[in-house]
Enzyme design. Structure first.
Site, PDB file in Angstrom:
ATOM      1  N   TYR A 126      11.992 -55.721 -32.764  1.00 11.54           N
ATOM      2  CA  TYR A 126      11.525 -56.494 -33.911  1.00 11.54           C
ATOM      3  C   TYR A 126      11.601 -57.993 -33.615  1.00 11.54           C
ATOM      4  O   TYR A 126      12.094 -58.778 -34.410  1.00 11.54           O
ATOM      5  CB  TYR A 126      12.386 -56.186 -35.137  1.00 11.54           C
ATOM      6  CG  TYR A 126      12.344 -54.759 -35.619  1.00 11.54           C
ATOM      7  CD1 TYR A 126      11.225 -53.950 -35.436  1.00 11.54           C
ATOM      8  CD2 TYR A 126      13.442 -54.209 -36.279  1.00 11.54           C
ATOM      9  CE1 TYR A 126      11.190 -52.643 -35.889  1.00 11.54           C
ATOM     10  CE2 TYR A 126      13.409 -52.900 -36.757  1.00 11.54           C
ATOM     11  CZ  TYR A 126      12.291 -52.120 -36.546  1.00 11.54           C
ATOM     12  OH  TYR A 126      12.257 -50.832 -37.014  1.00 11.54           O
ATOM     13  N   TRP A 143       3.658 -40.524 -39.433  1.00 16.82           N
ATOM     14  CA  TRP A 143       4.106 -39.668 -40.534  1.00 16.82           C
ATOM     15  C   TRP A 143       2.981 -39.327 -41.489  1.00 16.82           C
ATOM     16  O   TRP A 143       3.043 -38.307 -42.184  1.00 16.82           O
ATOM     17  CB  TRP A 143       5.282 -40.315 -41.274  1.00 16.82           C
ATOM     18  CG  TRP A 143       6.470 -40.521 -40.391  1.00 16.82           C
ATOM     19  CD1 TRP A 143       7.190 -41.661 -40.223  1.00 16.82           C
ATOM     20  CD2 TRP A 143       7.086 -39.548 -39.524  1.00 16.82           C
ATOM     21  NE1 TRP A 143       8.202 -41.471 -39.320  1.00 16.82           N
ATOM     22  CE2 TRP A 143       8.160 -40.188 -38.876  1.00 16.82           C
ATOM     23  CE3 TRP A 143       6.830 -38.210 -39.251  1.00 16.82           C
ATOM     24  CZ2 TRP A 143       8.969 -39.524 -37.963  1.00 16.82           C
ATOM     25  CZ3 TRP A 143       7.639 -37.552 -38.329  1.00 16.82           C
ATOM     26  CH2 TRP A 143       8.697 -38.197 -37.694  1.00 16.82           C
ATOM     27  N   GLY A 214      21.238 -52.043 -44.422  1.00 22.14           N
ATOM     28  CA  GLY A 214      22.415 -51.928 -43.586  1.00 22.14           C
ATOM     29  C   GLY A 214      22.088 -51.474 -42.176  1.00 22.14           C
ATOM     30  O   GLY A 214      20.944 -51.149 -41.852  1.00 22.14           O
ATOM     31  N   PHE A 216      23.056 -48.567 -39.569  1.00 24.45           N
ATOM     32  CA  PHE A 216      23.698 -47.252 -39.673  1.00 24.45           C
ATOM     33  C   PHE A 216      24.793 -47.024 -38.644  1.00 24.45           C
ATOM     34  O   PHE A 216      25.534 -46.044 -38.721  1.00 24.45           O
ATOM     35  CB  PHE A 216      22.691 -46.102 -39.681  1.00 24.45           C
ATOM     36  CG  PHE A 216      21.624 -46.101 -38.606  1.00 24.45           C
ATOM     37  CD1 PHE A 216      21.915 -46.362 -37.283  1.00 24.45           C
ATOM     38  CD2 PHE A 216      20.303 -45.806 -38.941  1.00 24.45           C
ATOM     39  CE1 PHE A 216      20.944 -46.330 -36.304  1.00 24.45           C
ATOM     40  CE2 PHE A 216      19.312 -45.770 -37.968  1.00 24.45           C
ATOM     41  CZ  PHE A 216      19.634 -46.030 -36.638  1.00 24.45           C
ATOM     42  N   HIS A 234      16.081 -40.208 -30.415  1.00 26.45           N
ATOM     43  CA  HIS A 234      15.455 -40.369 -29.098  1.00 26.45           C
ATOM     44  C   HIS A 234      15.506 -41.810 -28.600  1.00 26.45           C
ATOM     45  O   HIS A 234      15.219 -42.076 -27.433  1.00 26.45           O
ATOM     46  CB  HIS A 234      14.019 -39.838 -29.110  1.00 26.45           C
ATOM     47  CG  HIS A 234      13.020 -40.712 -29.784  1.00 26.45           C
ATOM     48  ND1 HIS A 234      11.685 -40.720 -29.450  1.00 26.45           N
ATOM     49  CD2 HIS A 234      13.145 -41.615 -30.801  1.00 26.45           C
ATOM     50  CE1 HIS A 234      11.032 -41.585 -30.205  1.00 26.45           C
ATOM     51  NE2 HIS A 234      11.888 -42.124 -31.028  1.00 26.45           N
ATOM     52  N   ASP A 235      15.888 -42.749 -29.471  1.00 29.88           N
ATOM     53  CA  ASP A 235      16.026 -44.152 -29.061  1.00 29.88           C
ATOM     54  C   ASP A 235      17.327 -44.432 -28.319  1.00 29.88           C
ATOM     55  O   ASP A 235      17.462 -45.494 -27.704  1.00 29.88           O
ATOM     56  CB  ASP A 235      15.988 -45.076 -30.286  1.00 29.88           C
ATOM     57  CG  ASP A 235      14.613 -45.171 -30.914  1.00 29.88           C
ATOM     58  OD1 ASP A 235      13.618 -44.927 -30.212  1.00 29.88           O
ATOM     59  OD2 ASP A 235      14.535 -45.496 -32.118  1.00 29.88           O
ATOM     60  N   ASN A 281       8.301 -43.128 -21.837  1.00 32.18           N
ATOM     61  CA  ASN A 281       8.169 -44.300 -22.700  1.00 32.18           C
ATOM     62  C   ASN A 281       9.520 -44.726 -23.263  1.00 32.18           C
ATOM     63  O   ASN A 281       9.779 -45.916 -23.431  1.00 32.18           O
ATOM     64  CB  ASN A 281       7.200 -44.020 -23.854  1.00 32.18           C
ATOM     65  CG  ASN A 281       6.887 -45.269 -24.627  1.00 32.18           C
ATOM     66  OD1 ASN A 281       6.357 -46.232 -24.073  1.00 32.18           O
ATOM     67  ND2 ASN A 281       7.240 -45.298 -25.895  1.00 32.18           N
ATOM     68  N   GLN A 285      11.045 -48.514 -23.011  1.00 28.14           N
ATOM     69  CA  GLN A 285      11.144 -49.226 -24.286  1.00 28.14           C
ATOM     70  C   GLN A 285      12.503 -49.180 -24.970  1.00 28.14           C
ATOM     71  O   GLN A 285      12.792 -50.047 -25.793  1.00 28.14           O
ATOM     72  CB  GLN A 285      10.108 -48.666 -25.267  1.00 28.14           C
ATOM     73  CG  GLN A 285       8.801 -49.437 -25.300  1.00 28.14           C
ATOM     74  CD  GLN A 285       8.117 -49.276 -26.646  1.00 28.14           C
ATOM     75  OE1 GLN A 285       7.751 -48.185 -27.030  1.00 28.14           O
ATOM     76  NE2 GLN A 285       7.953 -50.379 -27.353  1.00 28.14           N
TER      77      GLN A 285
END
Length: 316
Positions: A126, A143, A214, A216, A234-235, A281, A285
């Site tokens: 971001y 989604w 917040g 997490f 998966h991040d 990916n 990333q």
């Protein structure tokens, strides 16, 4: 190349929707301000890719969108992949330029691609308000296509209070409230994500969806009957996944549950090809990877969860 095809197809679709008829290469090239020769070659390639239909009219070749192109490549479609392809072109592909370095180093490539520190993953992801909106539009498009299947694979109707951890644009939360009219959903995400989601993705009609700001990994989690982690684990590394799931487990009261939504590898790692590419990916990333159902089950068990089930989706 994919992005250019998408932009071109979108413009052509807007022209076609106004004219209500197939168009010639000459008409399309004039409308989008491109050379006739280049337009003809691109249209021919799009036809070969089955993105366009061709029609004969007095010796001229005319073009119109195929059904699939109209559904997924036009900006006006409710399940458009336009924003997803734009994000791939302008962000993901730039990281993939450094795939060789990612493989050698075993870490993401934000510093080489964009000159930003990647130690804080989501500060890099971001890195600007514009980039954050692009990412949220990407998640929104995902989604909009498969969210309904994701939230109805199991019967979630017993869970009246739902918390969508890392709920981003809120598209999955909207699928929940649509599928389960008696539930409420709280989106828990970073303050700037919540602010952007409210500004760009929500209207006054979304009254059964609320927000909680917040991190997490650090902040108290809202009380809920069901916690959703959709394309979140998966991040992260296995260690960070267990850390997060352990926080969710501690927040759960008796009878609560967690729903993971992830793209699954076959148990032997042999496919599916799309998920194998997703995993690459994740290398360029993020800190994470795609996993098998058994690997996710092991992460859940390590955090204290039991009665673990999985359900494959056709759209996954």
């Amino acid at each position: 190349m994919s992005s250019f095809l998408n932009i071109y197809s979108s413009k052509m679709t807007q022209i076609y929707s106004c004219s209500k008829r197939p168009l010639s290469a000459e008409e399309i090239s004039q409308a989008v301000g491109a050379s006739l020769d280049g337009t003809q070659r691109l249209l021919a390639a799009c036809s070969g890719l089955q993105l366009l239909n061709t029609h004969q009219d007095d010796g001229r070749v005319l073009y119109s969108n195929t059904e699939q192109a109209s559904i997924y490549l036009t900006r006006s479609s409710p399940v458009s992949l336009y924003q997803s392809i734009q994000y791939s072109s302008r962000t993901i592909y730039l990281c993939w330029h450094h795939l060789t370095d990612a493989v050698r180093e075993g870490r993401n490539q934000y510093e080489k691609a964009f000159g930003v520190n990647s130690k804080d993953l989501f500060q890099a992801l971001y890195r600007s308000d514009e980039e954050m909106v692009k990412f949220m539009q990407l998640m929104n498009s995902i989604w909009n296509i498969c969210g309904k299947d994701a939230v109805t694979a199991f019967d979630l109707s017993p869970f009246k209070v739902i918390c969508d951890l890392g709920g981003c644009s809120g598209a999955l939360a909207k699928q929940c409230t649509s599928a389960y009219p008696e539930c409420t959903v709280t989106i828990f995400d970073l303050p700037k994500v919540v602010r952007t989601s409210r500004e760009h993705f929500f209207s006054e009609g979304d009254q059964r969806i609320g927000f909680n700001e917040g991190d997490f990994f650090k902040d108290p989690l809202p009380q809920a009957d069901l916690y959703i982690l959709a394309r979140i684990l998966h991040d992260w590394t296995d260690e960070r996944c267990v850390e997060l799931l352990s926080r969710v487990y501690k927040a759960c009261k008796p009878g609560s549950a967690v729903l993971l939504v992830e793209a699954l590898l076959f148990e032997d790692g042999s496919g599916p090809l799309t998920v194998q590419l997703y995993s690459l990916n994740m290398l360029v990333q993020t800190e994470g990877r795609e996993r098998t159902a058994a690997q996710y089950a092991a992460l859940l068990a390590a955090a204290g969860f039991s009665d673990i089930q999985h359900h494959p989706l056709k759209t996954a």
